[in-house]
Every structure is written in structure tokens, then in C-alpha cells.
Design a protein around this motif. Structure first.
Motif, PDB file in Angstrom:
ATOM      1  N   ALA A 194      20.957  60.987  35.020  1.00 33.93           N
ATOM      2  CA  ALA A 194      21.938  59.961  34.983  1.00 33.93           C
ATOM      3  C   ALA A 194      22.836  60.384  34.012  1.00 33.93           C
ATOM      4  N   ASN A 195      22.607  60.871  32.866  1.00 32.65           N
ATOM      5  CA  ASN A 195      23.632  61.059  32.074  1.00 32.65           C
ATOM      6  C   ASN A 195      24.229  62.599  31.853  1.00 32.65           C
ATOM      7  N   GLY A 196      23.845  63.370  32.881  1.00 34.08           N
ATOM      8  CA  GLY A 196      24.596  64.558  32.825  1.00 34.08           C
ATOM      9  C   GLY A 196      23.542  65.928  32.326  1.00 34.08           C
ATOM     10  N   GLY A 197      22.448  65.479  32.218  1.00 31.32           N
ATOM     11  CA  GLY A 197      21.539  66.652  31.923  1.00 31.32           C
ATOM     12  C   GLY A 197      21.155  66.589  30.380  1.00 31.32           C
ATOM     13  N   ILE A 251      21.914  72.207  33.942  1.00 32.55           N
ATOM     14  CA  ILE A 251      22.248  71.987  35.260  1.00 32.55           C
ATOM     15  C   ILE A 251      23.862  71.602  35.439  1.00 32.55           C
ATOM     16  N   SER A 252      24.496  72.347  36.411  1.00 31.04           N
ATOM     17  CA  SER A 252      25.664  72.117  36.799  1.00 31.04           C
ATOM     18  C   SER A 252      26.211  70.379  37.030  1.00 31.04           C
ATOM     19  N   GLU A 253      27.120  70.159  36.567  1.00 27.65           N
ATOM     20  CA  GLU A 253      27.594  68.683  37.031  1.00 27.65           C
ATOM     21  C   GLU A 253      27.678  68.607  38.430  1.00 27.65           C
ATOM     22  N   ASP A 254      28.332  69.502  39.075  1.00 26.80           N
ATOM     23  CA  ASP A 254      28.368  69.348  40.631  1.00 26.80           C
ATOM     24  C   ASP A 254      27.201  69.296  41.085  1.00 26.80           C
ATOM     25  N   THR A 255      26.188  69.889  40.836  1.00 24.18           N
ATOM     26  CA  THR A 255      24.770  69.474  41.231  1.00 24.18           C
ATOM     27  C   THR A 255      24.125  68.258  40.971  1.00 24.18           C
ATOM     28  N   LEU A 256      24.551  67.903  39.837  1.00 21.14           N
ATOM     29  CA  LEU A 256      24.005  66.538  39.357  1.00 21.14           C
ATOM     30  C   LEU A 256      24.529  65.513  39.785  1.00 21.14           C
ATOM     31  N   ASN A 257      25.914  65.838  40.165  1.00 19.45           N
ATOM     32  CA  ASN A 257      26.825  64.785  41.076  1.00 19.45           C
ATOM     33  C   ASN A 257      26.267  64.488  42.313  1.00 19.45           C
ATOM     34  N   ALA A 295      23.019  61.374  46.380  1.00 17.01           N
ATOM     35  CA  ALA A 295      22.134  61.213  47.234  1.00 17.01           C
ATOM     36  C   ALA A 295      21.133  60.190  46.814  1.00 17.01           C
ATOM     37  N   MET A 296      20.950  60.068  45.440  1.00 21.55           N
ATOM     38  CA  MET A 296      19.974  58.832  44.940  1.00 21.55           C
ATOM     39  C   MET A 296      20.811  57.444  45.206  1.00 21.55           C
TER      40      MET A 296
END
Length: 664
Positions: A526-529, A561-567, A572-573
Motif C-alpha cells: 500500500a505505501n510504496g514498498g 519494487i518499482s512503483e509501476d509494478t506496485l501500481n 489489480a487488488m
């Protein structure tokens, strides 16, 4: 002859005279040494013989919530003490006085015989009042005070008593106190002069679990004492000095009373509802944790059952197969490894196409990251796991905090150190495989030894060569099969297989986590890693209210982890709670500006209690964070025998989020 005898006698007299003066000289010298050189030493010994110290218990510090609610405090409690000699008369017990005490106390356990037994056990310490009964009610105090003149030597003292003002609310976080054990005293002895050495003594009340244990030295304060002068018989004659105790420090928690109550109510209501359904009628245990994603503060934590004494805190000690709540890790590993894009479609034919052909409950069709997460498609995530590989899955699980204890400030958090626990990292896999192959060796070696023993017995009993030949042939074949099976099992156990990766990818297999680990992992997404160390105490104050220590957030690690992947994974969640998602019905009525990102989970632990004939039980799990576009909180919940994530733990999540966002 007489002259000779007289001379011998005179010599003896001279010798005895010299010896007498030598002895007297030694005594005088010793006396002078004691009076002039060792004066302080013997004076202190004499003083110790004349004076005794009586402990005055310190008040233990309060525990209050972030909103100012006092959950735990020390309240005055009355106890009855008696001077041993006051119950004696003419060398025996004063039966009349003891009988009066029995009648006034009106306690069936405190008979006259019991009182005399207690007094006998403490008769060696005449200076110390003997405690006969604690926690006296006002009626009993009044009865005794009314007979004060008839009971000289009987005293009612006010002493601090640990009081949990809201019953079982937050009980597993708070913990409890109890009398110090011999093992704790032994551990103190082993510490020696260590800075962390405790100062326990026999009879002390100390923290046993939870905050009471973890912060025991902060809470317990410093006992005072009364210095009492006693006579030669050990009876007190006067007070010499009194040193007042220092109260313990106060803990201010990160826990919010309103959220804690909402979480506990939701757990209890959900459990009661599940128990009325045949597929989840064994529900009764579980745990949930609500975190501030921006600093790691624990806003609420619950464990069920709520019988604190003797029950583990499942939120930090219970280990659970994560089920599909682990799938975001698999997605991150695949996206970061570049083996899939978020929009690539993977066909689901109803089961995975590689043995052992694990099925999925999602409909047949094509799935990308967003649809795959929404429908929790096992085929999609098995394929992602196959492409990414187990080492990448373990790498990103570790990056998100699933590799060990979180470091929360509560006693006895599970560290996941055993070979059957935790994240399947290469090191843990090797530990597991070594352990498992040793178990296989042990099992088959025992089986082969038993077979050889039976062969020897039958050969010894055989009467003809023909019988012996048949026995040898039969056992030769049997032993060959057993040794072959040992090698087959040994080889299988010593290797990591594709099916192991498939299982881990969908949250099954060789892995398990505590609810606090799952909450930390959800918060990091949630918070960006950022993986924070969760904490329960935000401030320590002295008894005057001054802040002695203010806890600051501790960053354990950055996930990298890249912000793009986390986004993409966060988006998806969000599909899980959108129309068509597995948890849509839970949050359908939430305002549009409070979107919830979530993942449901249904897990089969594999224990025998989860299989009853044709009936199968499952644990229900749920992780989420909100608001999805600027997360404030993350939540993780496990419901043992809850059957499904959305139907059990998800209902708890809904209630807690409604309370947090004032939607009720």
C-alpha cells in the motif's frame, strides 16, 4: 626424688604460665583488631541482626490507549495481615481469637486449622506481618474494624492490585501478571551483572505475556521498604526508617479504543454466525491486525479465543497457510522479472496443464493480471509462478517482510525459525529438505530393521532347507522393495519440484505466516514498498505525566519494487472489490472516494482436523488496504475453519473499515 619432682612441677608451671599469657595476648590482640580495625564490619552485622527490611510494593504503571482510555491500572485493594505473636497465648495459639477471625472473614477455605498452618509456615519471620487474605470486600473490612479492640496485631492494609478495567478488551495485547517463577529467578541469576538484569525476588508479581511481559521493567516501578527494629526474639519494637516506593511508568498505546472494540465485536459476531453453518461449524479461533501503513502503528489487534491466560496471541504467534492472499507476491515477482505484462492473457482450461493439474474455481477463459486477481484464478498464478521461478517468488516475499519476525514490541512473537515455517527461501528449502530426508531415513531404516528381525525369527523357526529358501526369497524381495522405496522417497524429498512452485504460487505448499506478517506485507504494498516494524507503544510517561520516551517509526527495509509494478498490483487488488470481484459484495456500498484494495484467501492446512469423511474445512483469510488511491490503513485477518475469505475474515474487515471511515 622430692627435689627432682618439685623441679619438674616448677617447669610445668612456667610452661603453663607462658601459654596462658600467650593466649591472653592473642585474645587481646584479636579484640583490639575487632574494635579498632573491623569496627564498621561488626557494627553492620550487629545492625543487620537488630533491623529488618519490609517491602512496600510499588504501584505498577498504567496502560492507556491513544485516545486516552485507561485499560489497565493499579487500584487499592485491602488485605488482612496478622502479627504471629498476637495469635499466641501462653505458648500456644489463642483459639478464641483465631475463631473470631474465622467468623469475621467468613471464608470456607480459611478455617482455624488453615490459619494456624499459614502462621506456622511464617513463624520464622516474626518481624514480618503474615498475609492471611487478599482482596477483602468492604463488608468484611467493616466487620473486622468493628472488632478492632478484640484483635490486636490484626491489620488491614491497602495494597495495589492490577485491574483490567475493560475485562477481556485487548487482552492478548495487554497480557497479564503473575508471581515470579523459579525459572525466571534462575534466568536472572544467569544474567549476572548484565545491563538487562532484572531485580526479581521470590513473591514478586511480574509480567507473563504481552505488554506486561515486554515492558515489565518499565511498568513495575521501584519498591519501597520499612526498616524495623526487632528484639532478640525477632519481634518488632519500632520503625527505624521508611522509604516510599516509586510508581512505575505509564504506557501510551497506538491502539484506538473505538477500533479495537469494533474489531473484537466483528470477530465475535462473525464467529457466532459461522458456527451456525455446517461448512464452518468448527470456527472459533482466529486473529486480525489493523495497521497504519505510514508508520507501522498497530491501531487494533485481536486474537480469539479471548481467554488470555494460557491462550496464545494468534496475531503474532499463530502460523497460517496464506492461501490466495499470497498471490500479489507471485504477481510482483513475475512483473519485476519481466516474464509477464499486466495485460497478457493466459488461457485457463479449468485446471493447470502441467501435473499434478491443480484445478481452479475461476471460470474457463482468458485471464490477465486484473481479471486473474479479481477471480483469484489458480491457473493464471501457477503460470506466473512457473515463469518467475521459486527463487524470485521468495526474493520478493522476503522484500515485503515475509521472511521472519516483524519485531513488534510484544513478548513471544513467532520468529518462523523452524524448518516447516515461513517463506520458502533457498536456505529454508534446504533446511526443510535436509530435515525431511532425515525423517525418511529414520522411518525406512526402522521399517527395514523390523523386516530383517522378522526374517531372522522365521528362519530360526524353520525346520527344513526348503522352508528356509522360501523365507529368504520372500524377504529378499520385500527388503528390495523397501530399500527402493527409501531411495525414491529420499530423492523426491531432497529436490524442489515444479509442483512445489505451483503450490507456493497460489499460497499453498511449504509456507506459513502470522497475521501480523500478512498485515505488514499488505501495508508495504500500500505505501510504496516500505516495510515498517509494527509497534504497540507510542509513548512512555512517568507517573507525573511527563514524556520519557516517544517511539519513532522504524523502517526495517525498502522492498526495492518499482512503483509501476506496485501500481499495477494495487489496481489489480482493487478489482477484487469491484463488480465481478470476489469481495465486491462486502464493499459495494462504500463511497466512491473510499476504494478498498483487497485479496481474499481460502487455505487448506492439511491437518487431519480439516478432513471429516467427505467433508472438507478451510481457513478463511483476507488482506486489504484503503483508501486505495492514498492508503491510510492495512488489515489482515485469519479465521480458522472460516471456509472462505470473503465469507469470514472479509466480513470482519468490512466492519473495521466501516468504523475507521465512520460509515456505520
Amino acid at each position: 626424688m622430692q627435689g627432682k619432682e618439685r623441679k619438674q612441677l616448677e617447669n610445668l608451671i612456667r610452661i603453663y604460665t607462658v601459654l596462658t599469657f600467650v593466649v591472653i595476648g592473642i585474645l587481646i590482640a584479636k579484640l583490639a583488631w575487632m574494635q579498632l580495625v573491623e569496627t564498621d564490619f561488626y557494627a553492620s552485622r550487629a545492625d543487620a541482626q537488630r533491623n529488618r527490611l519490609m517491602t512496600i510494593a510499588a504501584t505498577r504503571g498504567d496502560i492507556i490507549t491513544s485516545d486516552g482510555t485507561t485499560l489497565v491500572t493499579d487500584r487499592p485493594s485491602y488485605q488482612l495481615t496478622v502479627d504471629y505473636l498476637s495469635l499466641r497465648k501462653n505458648g500456644a495459639y489463642d483459639e478464641e481469637k483465631i475463631q473470631l477471625l474465622v467468623e469475621l472473614l467468613a471464608d470456607p477455605e480459611l478455617t482455624a486449622e488453615k490459619i494456624m498452618e499459614i502462621c506456622d509456615a511464617n513463624s520464622g519471620y516474626l518481624y514480618r506481618p503474615i498475609v492471611l487474605k487478599k482482596n477483602l470486600d468492604i463488608a468484611t473490612v467493616s466487620r473486622i474494624e468493628a472488632h478492632r479492640k478484640e484483635l490486636p496485631g490484626v491489620t488491614i492494609d491497602s495494597v495495589p492490585e492490577r485491574t483490567y478495567l475493560y475485562g477481556t478488551l485487548c487482552s492478548h495485547v495487554l497480557g497479564y501478571i503473575g508471581e515470579v517463577s523459579q525459572s525466571e529467578l534462575d534466568a536472572q541469576e544467569e544474567q549476572g551483572d548484565s545491563e538487562n538484569q532484572t531485580n526479581y525476588k521470590l513473591g514478586d508479581l511480574v509480567g507473563k505475556v504481552g505488554l506486561e511481559k515486554y515492558y515489565d521493567q518499565t511498568l513495575r516501578g521501584l519498591d519501597g521498604y520499612r526498616q524495623v527494629e526487632v528484639n532478640a526474639g525477632g519481634r518488632p519494637v519500632s520503625d527505624v526508617k521508611t522509604v516510599e516506593p516509586e510508581a512505575g511508568n505509564t504506557l501510551v498505546l497506538t491502539i484506538d479504543t473505538r477500533l479495537q472494540q469494533a474489531l473484537e465485536n466483528a470477530m465475535d459476531e462473525t464467529i457466532a454466525s459461522l458456527q451456525r453453518q455446517s461448512r464452518s461449524d468448527k470456527a472459533g479461533a482466529g486473529a486480525g491486525v489493523l495497521l497504519n501503513v505510514k508508520n507501522g502503528e498497530v491501531l487494533a489487534m485481536v486474537s480469539r479465543p479471548d481467554d488470555n491466560v494460557g491462550q496464545q496471541n494468534r496475531a503474532i504467534q499463530g502460523r497460517y497457510i496464506p492461501g490466495s492472499t499470497f498471490k500479489p507476491v507471485t504477481a510482483i515477482a513475475a512483473l519485476e522479472s519481466g516474464v509477464v505484462t499486466d495485460t497478457e492473457s493466459i488461457y485457463n482450461p479449468g485446471r493447470y496443464w502441467i501435473a499434478p493439474y491443480i484445478k481452479t474455481t475461476a471460470p474457463v477463459g482468458y485471464y490477465n493480471l486484473y481479471k486473474g486477481m479479481a477471480k483469484s484464478d489458480n491457473v493464471y498464478f501457477q503460470e506466473l509462478g512457473r515463469r518467475a521461478g521459486i527463487d524470485n517468488i521468495a526474493k520478493y516475499g522476503k522484500a515485503l517482510g515475509l521472511d521472519g519476525a516483524t519485531g513488534i514490541d510484544l513478548a513471544y512473537e513467532s520468529k518462523g525459525e523452524r524448518v516447516t515455517e515461513g517463506l520458502p527461501t533457498p536456505e529454508k528449502r534446504q533446511m526443510y529438505q535436509d530435515w525431511y530426508t532425515a525423517k525418511i531415513d529414520e522411518r525406512f531404516d526402522k521399517l527395514i530393521a523390523e523386516t530383517e528381525a522378522r526374517r531372522a525369527e522365521e528362519l530360526a523357526a524353520a525346520t527344513t532347507e526348503e522352508e528356509k529358501t522360501k523365507i529368504e526369497k520372500r524377504y529378499k524381495n520385500l527388503l528390495a522393495i523397501q530399500r527402493s522405496n527409501k531411495q525414491i522417497n529420499h530423492k523426491w524429498a531432497s529436490e524442489w519440484h515444479a509442483v512445489d512452485t505451483f503450490n507456493v504460487s497460489i499460497g499453498q505448499g511449504r509456507q506459513n505466516y502470522t497475521p501480523i506478517q500478512l498485515a505488514v506485507y499488505a501495508a508495504a504494498i500500500a505505501n510504496g514498498g516500505t516495510v515498517y516494524q509494527p509497534y504497540v507503544v507510542k509513548e512512555i510517561r512517568n507517573n507525573a505525566g511527563d514524556v520519557l520516551e516517544r517511539k519513532e517509526p522504524v523502517v526495517r527495509q525498502e522492498a526495492g519494487i518499482s512503483e509501476d509494478t506496485l501500481n499495477k498490483v494495487r489496481t489489480a487488488m482493487c478489482q477484487v472489490t469491484a463488480p465481478g470481484g470476489g469481495a465486491y459484495s462486502l464493499f459495494a456500498n462504500f463511497p466512491s472516494d473510499i476504494k478498498v484494495a483487497a485479496k481474499t484467501g481460502t487455505a487448506q492446512p492439511g491437518q487431519s482436523s480439516y478432513h471429516e469423511g467427505s467433508k472438507e474445512y478451510y481457513d478463511g483469510l483476507f488482506i486489504c488496504f484503503a483508501p486505495a488511491d492514498d492508503p491510510e490503513i492495512a488489515f489482515a485477518c485469519v479465521m480458522e475453519y472460516g471456509y472462505s475469505g470473503s465469507g469470514s475474515a472479509g466480513r470482519v474487515a468490512k466492519a473495521v473499515l466501516e468504523e475507521y471511515f465512520n460509515l456505520r
